[in-house]
Design an enzyme around this catalytic site. Structure first.
Site, PDB file in Angstrom:
ATOM      1  N   ARG A 199     -27.352 -24.882 -42.587  1.00 36.13           N
ATOM      2  CA  ARG A 199     -26.395 -24.097 -43.656  1.00 36.13           C
ATOM      3  C   ARG A 199     -26.924 -24.490 -45.001  1.00 36.13           C
ATOM      4  O   ARG A 199     -27.236 -25.712 -45.247  1.00 36.13           O
ATOM      5  CB  ARG A 199     -25.131 -24.764 -43.286  1.00 36.13           C
ATOM      6  CG  ARG A 199     -24.036 -24.229 -44.326  1.00 36.13           C
ATOM      7  CD  ARG A 199     -23.795 -25.270 -45.427  1.00 36.13           C
ATOM      8  NE  ARG A 199     -22.697 -24.878 -46.070  1.00 36.13           N
ATOM      9  CZ  ARG A 199     -22.384 -25.174 -47.331  1.00 36.13           C
ATOM     10  NH1 ARG A 199     -23.119 -26.401 -47.768  1.00 36.13           N
ATOM     11  NH2 ARG A 199     -21.191 -24.842 -47.952  1.00 36.13           N
TER      12      ARG A 199
ATOM     13  N   ASP B 285     -26.485 -24.852 -48.754  1.00 39.40           N
ATOM     14  CA  ASP B 285     -25.517 -25.277 -49.814  1.00 39.40           C
ATOM     15  C   ASP B 285     -25.792 -24.341 -51.134  1.00 39.40           C
ATOM     16  O   ASP B 285     -26.966 -24.196 -51.410  1.00 39.40           O
ATOM     17  CB  ASP B 285     -25.565 -26.548 -50.234  1.00 39.40           C
ATOM     18  CG  ASP B 285     -24.376 -27.123 -51.178  1.00 39.40           C
ATOM     19  OD1 ASP B 285     -23.300 -26.818 -50.945  1.00 39.40           O
ATOM     20  OD2 ASP B 285     -24.728 -27.574 -52.135  1.00 39.40           O
TER      21      ASP B 285
ATOM     22  N   HIS C  98     -14.686 -28.388 -46.129  1.00 39.95           N
ATOM     23  CA  HIS C  98     -14.758 -29.574 -46.831  1.00 39.95           C
ATOM     24  C   HIS C  98     -14.616 -29.223 -48.463  1.00 39.95           C
ATOM     25  O   HIS C  98     -14.312 -30.257 -49.186  1.00 39.95           O
ATOM     26  CB  HIS C  98     -15.873 -30.342 -46.997  1.00 39.95           C
ATOM     27  CG  HIS C  98     -17.403 -29.297 -47.455  1.00 39.95           C
ATOM     28  ND1 HIS C  98     -17.841 -28.319 -46.718  1.00 39.95           N
ATOM     29  CD2 HIS C  98     -18.101 -29.622 -48.290  1.00 39.95           C
ATOM     30  CE1 HIS C  98     -18.714 -27.913 -47.274  1.00 39.95           C
ATOM     31  NE2 HIS C  98     -19.022 -28.569 -48.412  1.00 39.95           N
TER      32      HIS C  98
ATOM     33  N   GLU D  86     -23.871 -20.405 -48.033  1.00 40.62           N
ATOM     34  CA  GLU D  86     -22.811 -20.569 -48.479  1.00 40.62           C
ATOM     35  C   GLU D  86     -22.397 -19.496 -49.531  1.00 40.62           C
ATOM     36  O   GLU D  86     -23.034 -19.525 -50.445  1.00 40.62           O
ATOM     37  CB  GLU D  86     -22.452 -22.010 -49.143  1.00 40.62           C
ATOM     38  CG  GLU D  86     -21.148 -22.328 -49.894  1.00 40.62           C
ATOM     39  CD  GLU D  86     -21.105 -23.385 -50.727  1.00 40.62           C
ATOM     40  OE1 GLU D  86     -19.881 -23.429 -51.268  1.00 40.62           O
ATOM     41  OE2 GLU D  86     -22.199 -23.843 -50.972  1.00 40.62           O
TER      42      GLU D  86
ATOM     43  N   ARG E  15     -10.698 -34.173 -46.934  1.00 45.19           N
ATOM     44  CA  ARG E  15     -11.574 -35.031 -46.174  1.00 45.19           C
ATOM     45  C   ARG E  15     -11.235 -36.355 -45.513  1.00 45.19           C
ATOM     46  O   ARG E  15     -11.868 -37.165 -45.620  1.00 45.19           O
ATOM     47  CB  ARG E  15     -12.767 -35.286 -47.273  1.00 45.19           C
ATOM     48  CG  ARG E  15     -13.256 -33.940 -47.979  1.00 45.19           C
ATOM     49  CD  ARG E  15     -14.399 -34.193 -48.779  1.00 45.19           C
ATOM     50  NE  ARG E  15     -15.006 -32.874 -49.397  1.00 45.19           N
ATOM     51  CZ  ARG E  15     -15.789 -32.941 -50.376  1.00 45.19           C
ATOM     52  NH1 ARG E  15     -16.445 -34.132 -50.663  1.00 45.19           N
ATOM     53  NH2 ARG E  15     -16.561 -31.758 -50.812  1.00 45.19           N
TER      54      ARG E  15
ATOM     55  N   ASN F 155     -16.164 -43.676 -36.270  1.00 47.38           N
ATOM     56  CA  ASN F 155     -16.997 -44.763 -36.379  1.00 47.38           C
ATOM     57  C   ASN F 155     -17.497 -45.103 -34.884  1.00 47.38           C
ATOM     58  O   ASN F 155     -16.406 -45.725 -34.328  1.00 47.38           O
ATOM     59  CB  ASN F 155     -16.400 -46.079 -37.229  1.00 47.38           C
ATOM     60  CG  ASN F 155     -17.240 -47.265 -37.263  1.00 47.38           C
ATOM     61  OD1 ASN F 155     -18.247 -47.447 -36.724  1.00 47.38           O
ATOM     62  ND2 ASN F 155     -16.956 -47.987 -38.362  1.00 47.38           N
TER      63      ASN F 155
ATOM     64  N   ASN G  56     -19.156 -47.850 -33.903  1.00 48.21           N
ATOM     65  CA  ASN G  56     -19.310 -48.977 -33.785  1.00 48.21           C
ATOM     66  C   ASN G  56     -17.716 -49.644 -33.147  1.00 48.21           C
ATOM     67  O   ASN G  56     -16.959 -49.527 -33.788  1.00 48.21           O
ATOM     68  CB  ASN G  56     -19.459 -49.709 -35.054  1.00 48.21           C
ATOM     69  CG  ASN G  56     -20.903 -49.530 -35.311  1.00 48.21           C
ATOM     70  OD1 ASN G  56     -21.889 -49.245 -34.665  1.00 48.21           O
ATOM     71  ND2 ASN G  56     -20.998 -49.604 -36.667  1.00 48.21           N
TER      72      ASN G  56
ATOM     73  N   HIS H  72     -30.604 -29.013 -55.809  1.00 45.16           N
ATOM     74  CA  HIS H  72     -30.458 -30.083 -56.639  1.00 45.16           C
ATOM     75  C   HIS H  72     -30.945 -31.487 -55.715  1.00 45.16           C
ATOM     76  O   HIS H  72     -30.575 -31.277 -54.455  1.00 45.16           O
ATOM     77  CB  HIS H  72     -29.215 -30.253 -57.521  1.00 45.16           C
ATOM     78  CG  HIS H  72     -28.090 -30.135 -56.628  1.00 45.16           C
ATOM     79  ND1 HIS H  72     -27.302 -29.095 -56.528  1.00 45.16           N
ATOM     80  CD2 HIS H  72     -27.529 -31.093 -55.902  1.00 45.16           C
ATOM     81  CE1 HIS H  72     -26.183 -29.456 -55.713  1.00 45.16           C
ATOM     82  NE2 HIS H  72     -26.412 -30.632 -55.094  1.00 45.16           N
TER      83      HIS H  72
END
Length: 643
Positions: free
Chosen positions: A347, A349, A452, A378, A525, A148, A150, A264
């Site tokens: 990449r 999917d 992932h 992939e 993850r 993050n 911030n 999709h």
């Protein structure tokens, strides 16, 4: 009768491996301990066509073997060619084809038509892949979980429909945590500003390519349910920040690759708009929608084709010209727009669920903007002969992909270092990839060991039970410690050593470089524990090994685009040579759990001296090129060679 053909030896097949269109290949077959066959034939066919039989005349005799040979010109059109041999012997027909594991090399004799034929990949001579990518080190980032940017840790985007999590918490993994339905809307606050903040860290690590999981506007934390291809997700930043990231990364010699999800969209998107959140008229709302033809409705609006039955992911109709124009071909098509905005590639999917014509059109679109942009697919299997939905894929014939995620090599590394296979099978798996893939693709393969979608390498190397055999609750509480953790570190860093010295582009999943643990999604993850690095890797062993091996790889092109040949494969000790121009390196790895003394014969390379460059001060000299190397358990040594 003894028959032999080895597709990896030039004596039997010249030239080796994949070839360009129109190349003439010489095939040889050795036959011994038999009467003279009345006929010996090469049987080959182009993919999808009929067989052609060619007589192989007797050529010469060597060592009691009768050698039969023939030369055949490969097709002028790119594709796959399959072959085996048949012999008319005294007692009937005998056949010789690929081995039962279908890995190439030595084949098998049978008295019936062979189950497996040998493969030859024939590709277009003008097939090129980006040179910059081949010499890179990639780093994959799941944006919400990396950093993050911030200073106060606040979340961007001002969303009220999310579950805000503390940075060190475990990702939610069951439906009740989301209120009864698994929504994947728990967020930790990572953003593009955080990646900018950590660019110096990545530069110091030795990274030159960042592969980002999807960053476009979407409901979930993973962003594979695209809501708007034209907008960076507000929780991650905006187009201005993305351009800043690309610019600052480029100044440090780092390129950005985006995740393209074109199979999709999300049901909650400007294109489908099932929830009515967007101000567009989506396909779900009206058959007059400009996006209606993008999707496949069986009974509009409620029954439509979705990805693997997930109604939140309506399937795109790739035949829709309007959709392809928007994504691929228009002047400001999505794949072009984000390349112009600073990305260096895509990449793709689940590329095997995209039809070939779609991928070809995508390549034309991307390369029209930047011929040097990289396109990675992939694919979980051998991508050179992948079939899906009744279609033989043409990823590496010259008009589609530059690279794929190298899952076959990942599995070979895991099985080898875990002791499930010996060095001979380990070599067979690696050489099968080299044999089947055209060189431009082979040296561009994205060599990942964690992603992932799969368990982290540290967890796998700790002999954790398969995620298919244990519950999510077990996975959630599982953590290596003590001896199991020490063993995992030994094995995981050994995998790293191979990953950095084998052909292809090494890809590090964020956090692997400090030894993060975790089963598959969502446990792989977790948020990067920036304030607990010393706790996770107290002796800096993992971090040091990563930095050292990355530095070694970056010191010589021999490790990226150099030739690769195995020189030893006995028991669990494996050795190979990498060489480019005047530089040669010998890599010796002991994947076993006992010390070994190995005889490494590299005399044919005229090597007279080898000096270890991985920590050990060790030098060997041998006028005959034969070296006896003491290898500790689960260890790798890299030697620089001199003639």
């Amino acid at each position: 009768m003894n028959i032999e053909h080895n597709s990896r030896q030039k004596f039997y097949r010249e030239p080796f491996g994949a070839v360009t269109c129109g190349t003439e290949i010489t095939f040889r077959l050795a036959v011994s301990e038999a009467g003279i066959p009345s006929a010996v034939r090469l049987v080959y066919k182009e993919d999808g066509k009929g067989e052609i039989r060619v007589d192989m005349p007797y050529t010469f005799d060597v060592g009691g073997h009768c050698i039969y040979s023939v030369s055949v010109k490969m097709p002028e059109t790119a594709g796959l060619v399959w072959y085996y041999f048949e012999l008319e012997a005294e007692h009937g027909m005998v056949y010789y084809g690929n081995n039962s594991k279908n890995l190439g090399g030595l084949g098998e004799m049978s008295f019936n038509y062979p189950n497996n034929s040998y493969q030859i990949t024939v590709y277009n001579a003008d097939y090129k892949t980006p040179e910059w990518f081949k010499t890179g080190i990639a780093y994959q980032i799941f944006v919400d979980r990396f950093c993050n940017g911030n200073e106060d840790g606040s979340f961007l985007g001002e969303r009220t429909d999310i579950i805000k999590r503390e940075w060190g918490d475990q990702p939610f993994y069951k439906a009740e945590q989301f209120g009864g339905v698994y929504k994947a809307n728990d967020f930790f606050g990572g953003n593009l500003k955080g990646i900018i903040k950590k660019l110096p860290y990545l530069k110091e690590l030795g990274v030159s390519v960042i592969y980002l999981n999807p960053i476009f506007k979407a409901y979930t934390n993973h962003k594979y349910d695209t809501g708007d291809y034209e907008q960076i997700d507000p929780m991650f930043g905006d187009e201005k920040i993305f351009k800043e990231l690309c610019r600052k990364a480029k100044d440090m010699g780092i390129r950005i690759i985006l995740d393209g999800v074109f199979n999709h969209t999300g049901s909650n998107s400007r294109y489908f708009n099932k929830d009515g959140e967007y101000d567009s008229v989506g396909a779900y709302q009206s058959q007059d929608s400009p996006y209606y033809k993008w999707f496949r409705f069986m009974d509009w609006p409620e029954i439509y084709e979705s990805w693997w039955g997930m109604t939140t992911l309506p399937q795109i109709e790739e035949h829709s010209e309007e959709c392809r124009n928007y994504l691929l071909s228009d002047k400001d098509a999505i794949v072009k727009r984000w390349i112009r905005n600073g990305a260096s590639g895509w990449r793709l999917d689940v590329v095997d669920e995209l039809p070939g014509f779609f991928v070809k059109e995508l390549r034309r679109g991307v390369k029209s903007v930047d011929e040097d942009a990289v396109i990675i697919g992939e694919v979980w299997e051998d991508a050179s002969h992948k079939s899906a939905y009744g279609e033989r894929r043409e990823y590496f014939l010259g008009n589609e992909l530059d690279s794929v995620m190298n899952y076959p090599m990942r599995l070979a590394l895991i099985d080898g270092v875990s002791g499930r296979i010996d060095a001979e099978e380990f070599d067979a798996r690696l050489m099968s990839i080299k044999e089947n893939y055209p060189a431009p693709a082979y040296y561009s393969l994205l060599n990942m060991v964690t992603s992932h979608d799969v368990e982290r390498i540290m967890t796998l190397m700790g002999d954790a039970p398969s995620r298919h055999d244990v519950s999510k609750e077990y996975q959630a509480q599982f953590k290596l410690d003590g001896y199991a953790l020490e063993l995992a570190k030994e094995k995981a860093t050994l995998v790293l050593g191979l990953q950095m010295t084998l052909p292809g582009v090494p890809c590090i999943f964020y956090g692997d470089e400090i030894g993060m643990q975790g089963y598959g999604d969502p446990f792989c993850r977790a948020a990067f524990p920036w304030d607990k690095i010393e706790e996770i890797d107290p002796d800096k062993r993992v971090r040091t090994r990563y930095k050292n091996m990355i530095k070694l790889r970056n010191t010589s092109k021999a490790f990226s685009i150099g030739e690769f040949e195995s020189v030893h494969k006995l028991g669990h000790v494996y050795a190979f040579i990498r060489y480019y121009k005047d530089e040669k390196f010998i890599v010796v790895v002991n994947m076993g759990t006992t010390e070994e003394r190995s005889r490494i014969d590299i005399g044919r390379y005229r090597i007279k001296k080898i000096s270890c460059v991985t920590n050990e001060k060790e030098t060997h000299e041998a006028s005959d090129g034969i070296y006896y190397i003491d290898m500790p358990r689960l260890w790798i040594k890299v030697y620089k060679a001199e003639e």
